[in-house]
Design a protein around this motif. Structure first.
Motif, PDB file in Angstrom:
ATOM      1  N   ALA A  64     -31.808  71.494 -43.634  1.00  0.00           N
ATOM      2  CA  ALA A  64     -32.634  71.041 -44.756  1.00  0.00           C
ATOM      3  C   ALA A  64     -34.071  70.748 -44.353  1.00  0.00           C
ATOM      4  O   ALA A  64     -34.984  70.853 -45.171  1.00  0.00           O
ATOM      5  CB  ALA A  64     -32.007  69.792 -45.380  1.00  0.00           C
ATOM      6  N   ARG A  65     -34.285  70.406 -43.065  1.00  0.00           N
ATOM      7  CA  ARG A  65     -35.607  69.923 -42.699  1.00  0.00           C
ATOM      8  C   ARG A  65     -36.235  70.630 -41.511  1.00  0.00           C
ATOM      9  O   ARG A  65     -37.451  70.758 -41.421  1.00  0.00           O
ATOM     10  CB  ARG A  65     -35.543  68.419 -42.408  1.00  0.00           C
ATOM     11  N   VAL A  66     -35.431  71.074 -40.539  1.00  0.00           N
ATOM     12  CA  VAL A  66     -35.996  71.606 -39.301  1.00  0.00           C
ATOM     13  C   VAL A  66     -35.570  73.054 -39.079  1.00  0.00           C
ATOM     14  O   VAL A  66     -34.546  73.518 -39.603  1.00  0.00           O
ATOM     15  CB  VAL A  66     -35.595  70.752 -38.075  1.00  0.00           C
ATOM     16  N   PHE A  67     -36.366  73.736 -38.270  1.00  0.00           N
ATOM     17  CA  PHE A  67     -36.099  75.119 -37.880  1.00  0.00           C
ATOM     18  C   PHE A  67     -35.865  75.167 -36.381  1.00  0.00           C
ATOM     19  O   PHE A  67     -36.401  74.354 -35.621  1.00  0.00           O
ATOM     20  CB  PHE A  67     -37.289  76.018 -38.242  1.00  0.00           C
ATOM     21  N   ARG A  68     -35.081  76.159 -35.935  1.00  0.00           N
ATOM     22  CA  ARG A  68     -34.846  76.362 -34.509  1.00  0.00           C
ATOM     23  C   ARG A  68     -34.650  77.853 -34.266  1.00  0.00           C
ATOM     24  O   ARG A  68     -34.202  78.578 -35.164  1.00  0.00           O
ATOM     25  CB  ARG A  68     -33.629  75.567 -34.033  1.00  0.00           C
ATOM     26  N   LEU A  69     -34.978  78.304 -33.062  1.00  0.00           N
ATOM     27  CA  LEU A  69     -34.733  79.698 -32.699  1.00  0.00           C
ATOM     28  C   LEU A  69     -33.241  79.913 -32.455  1.00  0.00           C
ATOM     29  O   LEU A  69     -32.520  78.989 -32.087  1.00  0.00           O
ATOM     30  CB  LEU A  69     -35.506  80.073 -31.427  1.00  0.00           C
ATOM     31  N   THR A  70     -32.790  81.133 -32.645  1.00  0.00           N
ATOM     32  CA  THR A  70     -31.411  81.493 -32.338  1.00  0.00           C
ATOM     33  C   THR A  70     -31.378  82.330 -31.061  1.00  0.00           C
ATOM     34  O   THR A  70     -32.408  82.858 -30.630  1.00  0.00           O
ATOM     35  CB  THR A  70     -30.783  82.314 -33.487  1.00  0.00           C
ATOM     36  N   PRO A  71     -30.203  82.472 -30.449  1.00  0.00           N
ATOM     37  CA  PRO A  71     -30.108  83.299 -29.244  1.00  0.00           C
ATOM     38  C   PRO A  71     -30.549  84.740 -29.460  1.00  0.00           C
ATOM     39  O   PRO A  71     -30.826  85.463 -28.492  1.00  0.00           O
ATOM     40  CB  PRO A  71     -28.615  83.225 -28.883  1.00  0.00           C
ATOM     41  N   ARG A  72     -30.646  85.162 -30.720  1.00  0.00           N
ATOM     42  CA  ARG A  72     -31.034  86.548 -30.969  1.00  0.00           C
ATOM     43  C   ARG A  72     -32.453  86.862 -30.479  1.00  0.00           C
ATOM     44  O   ARG A  72     -32.791  88.021 -30.260  1.00  0.00           O
ATOM     45  CB  ARG A  72     -30.918  86.862 -32.462  1.00  0.00           C
ATOM     46  N   VAL A  73     -33.283  85.834 -30.294  1.00  0.00           N
ATOM     47  CA  VAL A  73     -34.641  86.093 -29.802  1.00  0.00           C
ATOM     48  C   VAL A  73     -34.608  86.710 -28.401  1.00  0.00           C
ATOM     49  O   VAL A  73     -35.573  87.357 -27.971  1.00  0.00           O
ATOM     50  CB  VAL A  73     -35.509  84.817 -29.777  1.00  0.00           C
ATOM     51  N   LEU A  74     -33.486  86.520 -27.677  1.00  0.00           N
ATOM     52  CA  LEU A  74     -33.363  87.123 -26.349  1.00  0.00           C
ATOM     53  C   LEU A  74     -33.430  88.643 -26.426  1.00  0.00           C
ATOM     54  O   LEU A  74     -33.800  89.305 -25.448  1.00  0.00           O
ATOM     55  CB  LEU A  74     -32.052  86.688 -25.680  1.00  0.00           C
ATOM     56  N   GLU A  75     -33.068  89.211 -27.577  1.00  0.00           N
ATOM     57  CA  GLU A  75     -33.145  90.660 -27.736  1.00  0.00           C
ATOM     58  C   GLU A  75     -34.571  91.166 -27.551  1.00  0.00           C
ATOM     59  O   GLU A  75     -34.790  92.299 -27.128  1.00  0.00           O
ATOM     60  CB  GLU A  75     -32.654  91.075 -29.132  1.00  0.00           C
ATOM     61  N   LEU A  76     -35.544  90.320 -27.862  1.00  0.00           N
ATOM     62  CA  LEU A  76     -36.937  90.741 -27.771  1.00  0.00           C
ATOM     63  C   LEU A  76     -37.349  91.017 -26.331  1.00  0.00           C
ATOM     64  O   LEU A  76     -38.236  91.818 -26.077  1.00  0.00           O
ATOM     65  CB  LEU A  76     -37.850  89.664 -28.382  1.00  0.00           C
ATOM     66  N   GLY A  77     -36.696  90.335 -25.380  1.00  0.00           N
ATOM     67  CA  GLY A  77     -37.004  90.578 -23.978  1.00  0.00           C
ATOM     68  C   GLY A  77     -35.974  91.421 -23.267  1.00  0.00           C
ATOM     69  O   GLY A  77     -36.212  91.901 -22.158  1.00  0.00           O
ATOM     70  N   PHE A  78     -34.819  91.638 -23.924  1.00  0.00           N
ATOM     71  CA  PHE A  78     -33.748  92.352 -23.242  1.00  0.00           C
ATOM     72  C   PHE A  78     -34.123  93.785 -22.907  1.00  0.00           C
ATOM     73  O   PHE A  78     -33.825  94.286 -21.823  1.00  0.00           O
ATOM     74  CB  PHE A  78     -32.481  92.332 -24.094  1.00  0.00           C
ATOM     75  N   SER A  79     -34.785  94.469 -23.829  1.00  0.00           N
ATOM     76  CA  SER A  79     -35.151  95.865 -23.570  1.00  0.00           C
ATOM     77  C   SER A  79     -36.053  95.971 -22.355  1.00  0.00           C
ATOM     78  O   SER A  79     -35.917  96.875 -21.528  1.00  0.00           O
ATOM     79  CB  SER A  79     -35.850  96.469 -24.789  1.00  0.00           C
ATOM     80  N   TYR A  80     -36.993  95.004 -22.235  1.00  0.00           N
ATOM     81  CA  TYR A  80     -37.878  95.012 -21.070  1.00  0.00           C
ATOM     82  C   TYR A  80     -37.090  94.758 -19.797  1.00  0.00           C
ATOM     83  O   TYR A  80     -37.212  95.495 -18.814  1.00  0.00           O
ATOM     84  CB  TYR A  80     -38.959  93.951 -21.238  1.00  0.00           C
ATOM     85  N   LEU A  81     -36.240  93.713 -19.803  1.00  0.00           N
ATOM     86  CA  LEU A  81     -35.490  93.378 -18.604  1.00  0.00           C
ATOM     87  C   LEU A  81     -34.537  94.497 -18.202  1.00  0.00           C
ATOM     88  O   LEU A  81     -34.387  94.817 -17.029  1.00  0.00           O
ATOM     89  CB  LEU A  81     -34.708  92.082 -18.811  1.00  0.00           C
ATOM     90  N   SER A  82     -33.885  95.108 -19.190  1.00  0.00           N
ATOM     91  CA  SER A  82     -32.907  96.150 -18.878  1.00  0.00           C
ATOM     92  C   SER A  82     -33.570  97.408 -18.336  1.00  0.00           C
ATOM     93  O   SER A  82     -32.909  98.239 -17.724  1.00  0.00           O
ATOM     94  CB  SER A  82     -32.070  96.483 -20.116  1.00  0.00           C
ATOM     95  N   SER A  83     -34.878  97.555 -18.579  1.00  0.00           N
ATOM     96  CA  SER A  83     -35.574  98.727 -18.065  1.00  0.00           C
ATOM     97  C   SER A  83     -36.041  98.524 -16.624  1.00  0.00           C
ATOM     98  O   SER A  83     -36.481  99.473 -15.972  1.00  0.00           O
ATOM     99  CB  SER A  83     -36.792  99.052 -18.942  1.00  0.00           C
ATOM    100  N   LEU A  84     -35.957  97.284 -16.124  1.00  0.00           N
ATOM    101  CA  LEU A  84     -36.436  96.995 -14.783  1.00  0.00           C
ATOM    102  C   LEU A  84     -35.389  97.358 -13.747  1.00  0.00           C
ATOM    103  O   LEU A  84     -34.191  97.216 -13.961  1.00  0.00           O
ATOM    104  CB  LEU A  84     -36.760  95.506 -14.651  1.00  0.00           C
ATOM    105  N   SER A  85     -35.845  97.804 -12.593  1.00  0.00           N
ATOM    106  CA  SER A  85     -34.946  98.025 -11.477  1.00  0.00           C
ATOM    107  C   SER A  85     -34.809  96.729 -10.698  1.00  0.00           C
ATOM    108  O   SER A  85     -35.600  95.787 -10.858  1.00  0.00           O
ATOM    109  CB  SER A  85     -35.502  99.120 -10.568  1.00  0.00           C
ATOM    110  N   LEU A  86     -33.805  96.670  -9.835  1.00  0.00           N
ATOM    111  CA  LEU A  86     -33.591  95.478  -9.022  1.00  0.00           C
ATOM    112  C   LEU A  86     -34.841  95.097  -8.227  1.00  0.00           C
ATOM    113  O   LEU A  86     -35.244  93.918  -8.239  1.00  0.00           O
ATOM    114  CB  LEU A  86     -32.389  95.691  -8.095  1.00  0.00           C
ATOM    115  N   PRO A  87     -35.507  96.030  -7.544  1.00  0.00           N
ATOM    116  CA  PRO A  87     -36.713  95.646  -6.799  1.00  0.00           C
ATOM    117  C   PRO A  87     -37.792  95.038  -7.684  1.00  0.00           C
ATOM    118  O   PRO A  87     -38.470  94.094  -7.275  1.00  0.00           O
ATOM    119  CB  PRO A  87     -37.175  96.966  -6.169  1.00  0.00           C
ATOM    120  N   GLU A  88     -37.957  95.562  -8.886  1.00  0.00           N
ATOM    121  CA  GLU A  88     -38.983  95.028  -9.782  1.00  0.00           C
ATOM    122  C   GLU A  88     -38.648  93.612 -10.222  1.00  0.00           C
ATOM    123  O   GLU A  88     -39.543  92.781 -10.410  1.00  0.00           O
ATOM    124  CB  GLU A  88     -39.128  95.939 -11.003  1.00  0.00           C
TER     125      GLU A  88
END
Length: 257
Positions: A64-88
Motif C-alpha cells: 500500500a505504501r512502499v516499493f521494492r525491487l524484485t529478484p527479476r532485476v538480476l536478469e538485467l545483469g545476467f546476460s552480461y555476466l553469462s557472456s564473460l569467461s572465467l578469466p574476465e
C-alpha cells in the motif's frame, strides 16, 4: 552520454527508468513514492509512471505504501555476466587481491593431471620459469592443483594421481600416493591448501577453490611468495583471510553465470 544527446540518439525515458532502479540499494531496499522521486531527481508523477511500468514488468513489487525491487532485476545483469569467461570474471578480483597483499596472485583450472594458468597478476619474479597465461604445472605439487584435485570425486582424484608422473621436483615434494591422498583429504576438509617448496625451492603458495553455480570446484585461486620474505606462518596468517574473502566474492559472481 553528451555525444548521444547531441546526436538525438539519447533516450531520456530509458535513462530515467534506470535512475528509478538505481534509487534502491542495500540501505534503501524499500522506498515510498516520494523517496524514489527525490533519489531519482524527478517529479512524483514521473516516478509513479516508471514504478508502475516496472511493476507491470515484474521488476518492482509494492504494497500500500512502499516499493521494492524484485529478484527479476538480476536478469538485467545476467546476460552480461553469462557472456564473460572465467578469466574476465576473476581478473579484477585478482588485481584487488594483489594490491591488498602485495604478492603475485593467479587463477588456474585443472586439465588432466596439470593446472593451467588462466589469469595472473605478478608483482615480482618468484620462480625460475616465467609464468604466463597457459603455463602448466603438475597438479600434485602445487597449491592450486591440490584444491582442484580435492574438488574431484574420490575416485576421480585417485585416477588423476595414478595418471601423474609423481616425480620429486624438489626434496620437499610429496610423491607417495598414500601421502598425497591424505593431503587431499586435509585440503578438502579445511577448504584451502598451502604448499611449501614442493614445486620449486623457496616458493610458497596458498590456494583456495572457486565454485560454479552447481557448487562444484571449477578453478583455483592462489597467492605466491618467496620463502626469503615470508614464513609459512606469515603466509597463513596474512594471506589466507584475504584469499578466502576474494574466493567467496568470485564464487558469488560465478553463481550467476
Amino acid at each position: 552520454m553528451d555525444g548521444a544527446a547531441a546526436s538525438g540518439d539519447f533516450v531520456q525515458s530509458l535513462a530515467r527508468g534506470l535512475a528509478v532502479i538505481r534509487a534502491f540499494d542495500a540501505e534503501h531496499a524499500e522506498l515510498t513514492l516520494s523517496d524514489v522521486a527525490r533519489r531519482a531527481d524527478m517529479t512524483r508523477a514521473a516516478a509513479r509512471r516508471f514504478l508502475l511500468t516496472l511493476e507491470s514488468l515484474g521488476y518492482v513489487a509494492s504494497d500500500a505504501r512502499v516499493f521494492r525491487l524484485t529478484p527479476r532485476v538480476l536478469e538485467l545483469g545476467f546476460s552480461y555476466l553469462s557472456s564473460l569467461s572465467l578469466p574476465e570474471i576473476v581478473q579484477p578480483h585478482l588485481e584487488a587481491l594483489s594490491r591488498e597483499v602485495d604478492e603475485s596472485v593467479s587463477a588456474a583450472v585443472l586439465d588432466g593431471v596439470d593446472v593451467v594458468y588462466v589469469a595472473r597478476v605478478p608483482t615480482r619474479r618468484i620462480m625460475s620459469v616465467r609464468i604466463t597465461i597457459g603455463t602448466r604445472f603438475p597438479a600434485y605439487a602445487t597449491s592450486m592443483g591440490r584444491v582442484l584435485l580435492a574438488g574431484l570425486g574420490e575416485g576421480e582424484a585417485d585416477a588423476a594421481l595414478a595418471a601423474s608422473d609423481l616425480s620429486p621436483l624438489t626434496e620437499r615434494t610429496i610423491t607417495e600416493p598414500a601421502a598425497l591422498r591424505s593431503e587431499l583429504d586435509r585440503v578438502r576438509a579445511q577448504g584451502w591448501s598451502l604448499v611449501d617448496g614442493e614445486l620449486e625451492p623457496g616458493l610458497r603458495s596458498i590456494a583456495a577453490p572457486l565454485h560454479g553455480r552447481d557448487g562444484r570446484v571449477v578453478a583455483a585461486l592462489n597467492v605466491s611468495t618467496s620463502a626469503t620474505r615470508d614464513s609459512v606462518e606469515h603466509v597463513r596468517e596474512a594471506y589466507l583471510g584475504p584469499l578466502l574473502q576474494t574466493a567467496a566474492a568470485i564464487d558469488a559472481e560465478l553463481r550467476l553465470v
